[in-house]
Design a protein around this motif. Structure first.
Motif, PDB file in Angstrom:
ATOM      1  N   VAL A  89      12.817  44.164  47.108  1.00  0.00           N
ATOM      2  CA  VAL A  89      12.714  43.008  46.568  1.00  0.00           C
ATOM      3  C   VAL A  89      12.479  41.810  47.386  1.00  0.00           C
ATOM      4  N   ARG A  90      13.774  42.052  48.237  1.00  0.00           N
ATOM      5  CA  ARG A  90      13.751  40.856  49.436  1.00  0.00           C
ATOM      6  C   ARG A  90      12.612  40.765  50.568  1.00  0.00           C
ATOM      7  N   ALA A  91      12.209  41.886  50.715  1.00  0.00           N
ATOM      8  CA  ALA A  91      11.075  42.067  51.589  1.00  0.00           C
ATOM      9  C   ALA A  91       9.587  41.164  51.259  1.00  0.00           C
ATOM     10  N   PRO A 130      13.081  50.593  35.314  1.00  0.00           N
ATOM     11  CA  PRO A 130      14.013  51.326  35.913  1.00  0.00           C
ATOM     12  C   PRO A 130      13.794  50.864  37.429  1.00  0.00           C
ATOM     13  N   ALA A 131      14.826  50.674  38.096  1.00  0.00           N
ATOM     14  CA  ALA A 131      14.536  50.384  39.645  1.00  0.00           C
ATOM     15  C   ALA A 131      13.589  51.152  40.446  1.00  0.00           C
ATOM     16  N   GLY A 132      13.747  52.356  40.142  1.00  0.00           N
ATOM     17  CA  GLY A 132      12.779  53.310  40.984  1.00  0.00           C
ATOM     18  C   GLY A 132      11.299  52.953  40.576  1.00  0.00           C
ATOM     19  N   GLU A 133      11.070  52.433  39.608  1.00  0.00           N
ATOM     20  CA  GLU A 133       9.596  52.267  39.221  1.00  0.00           C
ATOM     21  C   GLU A 133       8.733  50.868  39.816  1.00  0.00           C
ATOM     22  N   LEU A 134       9.864  50.172  40.632  1.00  0.00           N
ATOM     23  CA  LEU A 134       9.195  48.846  41.218  1.00  0.00           C
ATOM     24  C   LEU A 134       8.002  49.319  41.945  1.00  0.00           C
ATOM     25  N   LYS A 135       7.724  50.218  42.777  1.00  0.00           N
ATOM     26  CA  LYS A 135       6.554  50.626  43.680  1.00  0.00           C
ATOM     27  C   LYS A 135       5.245  50.792  42.639  1.00  0.00           C
ATOM     28  N   HIS A 136       5.635  51.188  41.458  1.00  0.00           N
ATOM     29  CA  HIS A 136       4.556  51.648  40.646  1.00  0.00           C
ATOM     30  C   HIS A 136       4.130  50.414  39.634  1.00  0.00           C
ATOM     31  N   GLY A 137       4.202  49.326  40.212  1.00  0.00           N
ATOM     32  CA  GLY A 137       3.435  48.251  39.278  1.00  0.00           C
ATOM     33  C   GLY A 137       4.245  46.771  39.493  1.00  0.00           C
ATOM     34  N   PRO A 138       5.506  46.882  39.160  1.00  0.00           N
ATOM     35  CA  PRO A 138       6.428  45.599  38.975  1.00  0.00           C
ATOM     36  C   PRO A 138       6.420  44.781  40.392  1.00  0.00           C
TER      37      PRO A 138
END
Length: 609
Positions: free
Chosen positions: A537-539, A499-507
């Motif tokens: 992601v771009r950052a 889920p895109a909202g989970e990016l900051k939680h690991g991936p």
């Protein structure tokens, strides 16, 4: 997963056996073999493709009026010629087998004490020696098979022939599919109807525990209790041509492009009028839908992803609690049963072992409101469910499911609307609007297919990648899961979905310039939040590949590649967004040079645990 073909005829059966095996190649296998009875047992086996077996059979001039053949997907023992089927006992009889015999070690020990020598590592070899042990007593092949299978624990579909019975083919099944094909003064067996389409469309589907005695003119079927049984004959809707490749490079490509037709066929009866009828799911559907208070969906692999999408639909539109579970996990955990829930099982083949086992387990817990959504009319899953809906996808040969997935989604959306209507949550105007959207769905899919040249150019960038990340939100998260599954199973690129909202939680820790990030960007209420995730992601220097609705205003820029679909399709959006992900996986696999239709280590129909 493994395939069986057998024939008894007044003509040479070797061409029938080989063509049948060729049509079963899509199920996945690593070796093949056949035996004919012609004054003795003549056997040929080979590693690799059926074409190699055909060459060897021609060199050895194998022929006969009775024979059995097999494609093996290795379980017990490596893919070697010694482990390939058919297995023979003392030059007297031969066996082919699909499934797994769980008590093979105990049987092997006992048979060794009886003087039998084992030449393979397979569990199947215990079957052939056990049948021989009983056959040696009175030369009655039917009796020997019935006595032997009574001692087998596990799953099996078997075909047996004996040197001294040149016109007799005995078969049995429990836990693995097997059917009988009916001809004129000739008869056949197969694990899949597609193997027999060149010779017959008239078939009998064997039931659990059945043993059949098959000759040129007569067939006798005995049930699990040993009683003579009547089993209805069916005329298959499939034709030989439906399983042909045509002008496409691969079956997967053909099946991707067949989706407009498959969806139209699946939806045809449902959207013919201005209202939906519960009888689409069975004569008792109205009664069942009116008394349930929850929905549980059981499935594996791609079908599980369809179930996950449906869980979003059912809760949002029908207001019913819904959970989707992986079938192979469900039966092995202590779940809290709800007998008032609708239990849905999803399977392309209707023979998926884990899903069948989960259905049976659910019944033991008190679930009686059962519904199967399946692509095969006479499959075990359909026969064992109270309600059913048949998708009209036609034969799906490629191991990676495409049209079976989208037709499952279409069926699940119909179900969602009916459940919503049952509860007064679907106004007549909304019902008409949804029916109109479903009518337009095949045309909209056709429009997405027209984007294939652009998707192909994207795929060229994936050829040298080792990993990929797929992002989605809400009901598009399961579509991201499906996209990741497709990419890894046919291109062997490791892919994961989040889920895109989970990016900051690991991936996000994985993101760099060498890891493409594929995002699904529909114009829904989560769009702005998704855009923020894409900026994250771009950052970090990640390269983005965005499948976006035309009205999202996401524009290409450095490191952001955008492919625009049509305007947002509302709740049907997941079906449209899965199409370019299928094409991306297909063309990435072409770039990698993998075997698209028969990826390594995988089988089409998983009929064993």
């Amino acid at each position: 997963m493994c395939g069986i073909v057998g024939a008894v005829a007044q003509r040479n059966v070797v061409p029938i056996l080989l063509e049948g095996l060729r049509r079963l190649e899509y199920r996945g296998y690593d070796s093949a073999g056949l035996v004919t009875v012609n004054g003795g047992l003549s056997r040929v086996r080979s590693i690799g493709r059926v074409a190699s077996l055909a060459e060897a059979a021609q060199v050895q001039k194998i022929h006969g009026h009775l024979g059995i053949a097999h494609t093996r997907w290795a379980t017990h023992g490596a893919p070697t010629e010694l482990n390939a089927h058919p297995h023979i006992s003392r030059d007297d009889l031969a066996v082919v087998h699909n499934g797994i015999i769980e008590n093979h070690e105990a049987l092997r020990s006992r048979l060794r004490e009886l003087g039998y020598a084992f030449t393979s590592e397979t569990d199947t070899e215990v079957i052939v020696h056990l049948v021989h042990h009983y056959y040696h007593a009175d030369k009655n092949l039917l009796s020997a098979v019935r006595r032997a299978v009574a001692e087998l624990h596990g799953a099996y579909a078997i075909g047996v022939v004996a040197r001294d019975a040149p016109h007799q083919l005995v078969c049995a099944r429990r836990g693995s599919p097997l059917l009988i094909g009916l001809g004129i003064e000739e008869n056949f067996i197969a694990s899949d109807i597609s193997a027999l389409l060149p010779v017959t469309q008239k078939v009998i589907y064997l039931e659990e525990g059945d043993v059949a005695d098959i000759g040129l003119l007569n067939i006798r079927i005995y049930d699990a209790g040993g009683n003579l049984a009547e089993r209805a004959a069916h005329i298959s809707e499939q034709s030989s041509e439906m399983a042909e490749l045509g002008n496409y490079r691969h079956f997967m490509q053909k099946e991707i492009h067949e989706q407009p037709r498959a969806l139209a066929d699946t939806l045809h009866d449902a959207v013919a009028g201005e209202s939906l009828l519960p009888e689409l799911f069975g004569v008792e559907a109205g009664e069942v839908f009116g008394c349930i208070n929850a929905v549980t969906i059981l499935a594996c692999g791609t079908s599980f992803h369809a179930g996950k999408v449906a869980s979003y639909w059912i809760e949002a539109l029908a207001g019913i609690p819904c959970r989707a579970e992986i079938a192979s996990e469900y039966r092995y955990r202590d779940s809290v049963a709800n007998p008032d829930a609708l239990l849905i099982t999803l399977s392309q083949s209707g023979e998926t072992a884990d899903t069948l086992a989960a259905l049976n387990h659910a019944k033991t817990l008190g679930h009686q409101h059962t519904l199967s959504i399946c692509n095969v009319p006479e499959s075990a899953l359909v026969r064992q469910s109270r309600l059913r809906f048949l998708t009209r996808a036609g034969p799906e040969i490629g191991v990676a499911s495409t049209k079976a997935f989208t037709t499952q989604l279409a069926a699940l959306f119909l179900l969602t609307l009916l459940l919503a209507k049952q509860r007064g949550r679907l106004t007549p105007a909304a019902e008409v609007a949804h029916i109109q959207a479903l009518r337009q769905l095949p045309g909209k899919v056709q429009q997405v297919l027209a984007l294939e040249p652009e998707v192909e150019r994207w795929a060229e960038r994936f050829a040298d990648k080792q990993h990929a990340l797929f992002l989605g939100r809400g009901m598009h998260y399961p579509i991201a899961m499906e996209g990741a599954l497709k990419l890894k199973e046919i291109s062997y690129i490791h892919a994961e979905a989040y889920p895109a909202g989970e990016l900051k939680h690991g991936p996000l820790a994985l993101v760099d310039k060498d890891m493409p990030v594929v995002a699904i960007a529909p114009n829904d209420i989560l769009l702005e939040k998704l855009k923020s995730n894409l900026q994250e992601v771009r950052a970090r220097g990640g390269e983005l590949y965005v499948f976006a609705d035309a009205d999202t205003h996401i524009v290409p820029s450095e490191g952001i590649h955008v492919l625009q679909l049509a305007d947002h399709a509302g709740p049907l959006s997941p079906i449209l967004h899965t199409i370019p992900l299928q094409m991306l996986s297909y063309h990435a696999a072409l770039q990698k040079g993998t075997d698209v239709d028969k990826p390594r280590n995988l089988a089409k129909s998983v009929t064993v645990e």
